[in-house]
Design a protein around this motif. Structure first.
Motif, PDB file in Angstrom:
ATOM      1  N   PRO A  96      40.817  51.719  44.743  1.00 26.81           N
ATOM      2  CA  PRO A  96      41.417  50.498  45.311  1.00 26.81           C
ATOM      3  C   PRO A  96      40.458  49.306  45.399  1.00 26.81           C
ATOM      4  O   PRO A  96      40.836  48.186  45.052  1.00 26.81           O
ATOM      5  CB  PRO A  96      41.897  50.945  46.687  1.00 26.81           C
ATOM      6  N   ALA A  97      39.225  49.527  45.832  1.00 26.96           N
ATOM      7  CA  ALA A  97      38.271  48.406  45.938  1.00 26.96           C
ATOM      8  C   ALA A  97      37.934  47.857  44.562  1.00 26.96           C
ATOM      9  O   ALA A  97      37.811  46.634  44.379  1.00 26.96           O
ATOM     10  CB  ALA A  97      37.004  48.852  46.659  1.00 26.96           C
ATOM     11  N   ASP A  98      37.781  48.724  43.576  1.00 27.59           N
ATOM     12  CA  ASP A  98      37.480  48.278  42.214  1.00 27.59           C
ATOM     13  C   ASP A  98      38.676  47.554  41.601  1.00 27.59           C
ATOM     14  O   ASP A  98      38.511  46.575  40.870  1.00 27.59           O
ATOM     15  CB  ASP A  98      37.079  49.466  41.334  1.00 27.59           C
ATOM     16  N   LEU A  99      39.876  48.038  41.896  1.00 27.71           N
ATOM     17  CA  LEU A  99      41.084  47.371  41.406  1.00 27.71           C
ATOM     18  C   LEU A  99      41.171  45.963  41.980  1.00 27.71           C
ATOM     19  O   LEU A  99      41.418  44.999  41.248  1.00 27.71           O
ATOM     20  CB  LEU A  99      42.331  48.178  41.792  1.00 27.71           C
ATOM     21  N   GLN A 100      40.952  45.830  43.284  1.00 26.72           N
ATOM     22  CA  GLN A 100      41.007  44.509  43.920  1.00 26.72           C
ATOM     23  C   GLN A 100      39.967  43.573  43.310  1.00 26.72           C
ATOM     24  O   GLN A 100      40.243  42.412  43.020  1.00 26.72           O
ATOM     25  CB  GLN A 100      40.797  44.638  45.431  1.00 26.72           C
TER      26      GLN A 100
END
Length: 168
Positions: A96-100
């Protein structure tokens, strides 16, 4: 072993790919033409930049990079260019953090050269010298926006604490 879809795609593998680039919306205005062409060309140019993402499903996302460029000659608007440069990105297997981070930095970074080219084309076709926007570092822009947001939240928290103390 990685899970396989019937079409043979590995669903656990990280994939980041630009699927399509397109111009979603654009506007060019030169409200003071042809009078603006007289005299020495020394414009004051301002740039507003933003982006928006939409999840499309199947690990695909639309990113729209919004640019508004205004050039003024003294107090008169020479031209206004508004561009919505868009792209569809495949972002699979990211945390999720990398996607954001990919949505707010990587995707706009990939679209920006196309938007720069469109601004240059529109300004030259409008009779002005082609405007060459400087390259942008979207990682630095996102880091600064995050820092500002944290400072604003800290200030809002301090204000709320002060008002609670005043009401006791």
């Amino acid at each position: 072993m990685a899970e396989q879809k019937p079409d043979g795609l590995d669903t656990n593998r990280i994939m980041v790919a630009l699927q399509r680039v397109y111009l979603k919306d654009t506007s060019f205005e030169a409200p003071n033409s042809p009078q603006i062409f007289t005299g020495e060309w020394r414009p004051n140019v301002s740039l507003n930049l933003g982006s928006k993402t939409t999840e499309l499903g199947d690990d695909q996302y639309e990113c729209v990079l919004n640019l508004a460029v205004e050039a003024k000659q003294e107090d008169k608007i020479a031209f206004l260019v508004e561009i919505q440069q868009a792209g569809v990105f495949l972002l699979r297997g990211l945390e999720p953090a990398d996607l954001q981070r990919a949505l707010v930095t990587f995707c706009p970074q990939q679209l920006y050269p196309f938007a720069r080219e469109a601004v240059s084309d529109f300004t030259s076709k409008g009779g002005f010298p082609a405007l060459q926007l400087q390259p942008m570092n979207f990682e630095a822009i996102a880091a600064e926006a995050f820092r500002r947001q944290q400072a604003e939240q800290a200030a809002a928290g301090n204000d709320a604490g002060a008002s609670r103390e005043a009401s006791h």
